[in-house]
Design an enzyme around this catalytic site. Structure first.
Site, mmCIF file in Angstrom:
data_model
loop_
_atom_site.group_PDB
_atom_site.id
_atom_site.type_symbol
_atom_site.label_atom_id
_atom_site.label_comp_id
_atom_site.label_asym_id
_atom_site.label_seq_id
_atom_site.Cartn_x
_atom_site.Cartn_y
_atom_site.Cartn_z
ATOM 1 N N ARG A 104 0.810 -1.053 -0.526
ATOM 2 C CA ARG A 104 0.196 -0.133 0.271
ATOM 3 C C ARG A 104 0.376 1.107 0.056
ATOM 4 N NH1 ARG A 104 -4.623 0.557 4.477
ATOM 5 N NH2 ARG A 104 -3.067 0.624 5.709
ATOM 6 N N THR A 108 -1.093 7.901 -1.002
ATOM 7 C CA THR A 108 -2.607 6.923 -0.953
ATOM 8 C C THR A 108 -3.449 6.504 -0.217
ATOM 9 O OG1 THR A 108 -1.713 5.977 -2.929
ATOM 10 C CG2 THR A 108 -1.859 8.158 -3.524
ATOM 11 N N ASP A 200 0.330 -2.832 12.172
ATOM 12 C CA ASP A 200 1.247 -3.607 11.109
ATOM 13 C C ASP A 200 1.379 -4.850 11.058
ATOM 14 O OD1 ASP A 200 2.759 -4.057 8.511
ATOM 15 O OD2 ASP A 200 2.451 -2.409 8.012
ATOM 16 N N ASP A 203 5.075 -5.570 10.019
ATOM 17 C CA ASP A 203 6.793 -5.173 10.642
ATOM 18 C C ASP A 203 6.437 -6.345 11.568
ATOM 19 O OD1 ASP A 203 6.891 -3.308 8.499
ATOM 20 O OD2 ASP A 203 6.231 -2.289 9.725
HETATM 21 C C1 PRP Z 1 -0.766 -5.416 4.612
HETATM 22 C C2 PRP Z 1 -2.055 -6.064 4.336
HETATM 23 C C3 PRP Z 1 -2.326 -5.706 3.384
HETATM 24 C C4 PRP Z 1 -2.859 -4.877 3.199
HETATM 25 C C5 PRP Z 1 -4.559 -4.351 3.421
HETATM 26 O O1 PRP Z 1 0.215 -4.760 3.649
HETATM 27 O O2 PRP Z 1 -0.835 -7.098 4.873
HETATM 28 O O3 PRP Z 1 -1.857 -6.914 1.825
HETATM 29 O O4 PRP Z 1 -2.280 -3.852 3.979
HETATM 30 O O5 PRP Z 1 -5.063 -2.611 3.545
HETATM 31 P P1 PRP Z 1 -6.369 -2.310 1.746
HETATM 32 O O6 PRP Z 1 -7.127 -3.521 2.073
HETATM 33 O O7 PRP Z 1 -6.074 -1.234 2.773
HETATM 34 O O8 PRP Z 1 -5.291 -2.891 1.393
HETATM 35 P P2 PRP Z 1 1.150 -3.622 3.470
HETATM 36 O O9 PRP Z 1 0.722 -2.851 2.133
HETATM 37 O O10 PRP Z 1 1.009 -3.101 4.427
HETATM 38 O O11 PRP Z 1 2.493 -5.357 2.959
HETATM 39 P P3 PRP Z 1 3.202 -5.343 3.786
HETATM 40 O O12 PRP Z 1 2.616 -6.866 3.586
HETATM 41 O O13 PRP Z 1 4.732 -5.967 2.383
HETATM 42 O O14 PRP Z 1 4.047 -5.297 4.744
HETATM 43 N N1 URA Z 2 -2.059 -2.601 6.714
HETATM 44 C C1 URA Z 2 -1.854 -3.358 7.968
HETATM 45 O O1 URA Z 2 -1.298 -4.577 8.602
HETATM 46 N N2 URA Z 2 -2.555 -3.447 8.911
HETATM 47 C C2 URA Z 2 -3.625 -2.256 9.360
HETATM 48 O O2 URA Z 2 -4.340 -1.676 10.363
HETATM 49 C C3 URA Z 2 -3.786 -1.745 7.963
HETATM 50 C C4 URA Z 2 -3.276 -2.668 6.624
#
Ligand code: PRP
Ligand code: URA
Length: 209
Positions: A104, A108, A200, A203
């Site tokens: 994400r 945005t 997150d 993380d």
């Molecule tokens: C997080 C999570 C989802 C997404 C959800 O990933 O694991 O993939 O956000 O958010 P959304 O429903 O608003 O799209 P992130 O983009 O943080 O990537 P990561 O898993 O690499 O930390």
């Molecule tokens: N992605 C995450 O990892 N946590 C949230 O709460 C939303 C998006």
């Protein structure tokens, strides 16, 4: 319309509470995410097709059931979805694993796809997309788009924590898929994080920040 189901087995609720706690460390977080995914896989796979097979027990011939039909592909959305794969493989060890890389944009909050690698013949497979978090739904919608574009017809989305906004958006964009969550939380905050959520997920799983 596909179904939306909250799998609130007591063991799932207990383990989810452990990982929601901000003091839960990486090791325990990782272990519980896999254990929850394994418990969820039991329910998510409930409608798998069976076929009759004749076998011979030490007592004689009999017709019994075995799995038939579509082979399962587990599709983690990178990175955080990776944390759910091993737990599901415990129950469905013959499953194939396809990967979708997505992040994400922190400004945005829109998802960006950076990697897709799938097994062949998706038309004849049962796809389980896995990601701990369904927040705005943007990543899930894009992941389903990516699978449908490659021919997939049978898709389930499995997450740990869902926001009402994400469930609504995913159901509106892809009414045909089934959605499973371990919990339906209250809302998103102004940064599109789930409240109360667990922070997150990527993380916390991988110890980054
Ligand atoms: C997080 C999570 C989802 C997404 C959800 O990933 O694991 O993939 O956000 O958010 P959304 O429903 O608003 O799209 P992130 O983009 O943080 O990537 P990561 O898993 O690499 O930390
Ligand atoms: N992605 C995450 O990892 N946590 C949230 O709460 C939303 C998006």
């Amino acid at each position: 319309m596909g179904k939306f189901e909250v799998l609130d087995h007591p063991l799932i609720q207990h383990k989810l509470t452990i990982i929601r706690d901000k003091n839960c460390g990486t090791r325990e977080f990782r272990q519980c995410v896999n254990e929850i995914a394994e418990l969820m896989a039991y329910e998510v796979s409930r409608d798998m097709a069976l076929e009759d097979v004749e076998i011979e027990t030490p007592m004689g011939k009999t017709v019994q059931k075995r799995l038939a039909g579509k082979k399962v592909v587990i599709v983690p959305i990178l990175r955080a979805g990776l944390g759910m794969v091993d737990g599901i493989l415990e129950l469905i060890p013959a499953a194939k694993v396809g990967h979708i890389g997505m992040y994400r944009d922190e400004e945005t909050m829109k998802p960006h796809e950076y990697f897709v690698k799938m097994p062949d013949d998706l038309e004849n497979r049962e796809m389980f997309i896995v990601d701990p978090m369904l927040a705005t739904g943007g990543s899930a919608i894009m992941a389903v788009d990516a699978l449908k574009k490659r021919g997939a017809r049978s898709i389930k989305f499995v997450c740990l924590v869902a926001a009402p906004e994400g469930v609504e958006a995913l159901r509106a964009a892809h009414p045909d898929i089934d959605i499973f969550a371990a919990a339906l939380d209250e809302k998103l905050n102004e940064n599109s994080y789930i409240i109360p959520g667990l922070g997150d997920a990527g993380d916390r799983l991988f110890g980054t920040k």
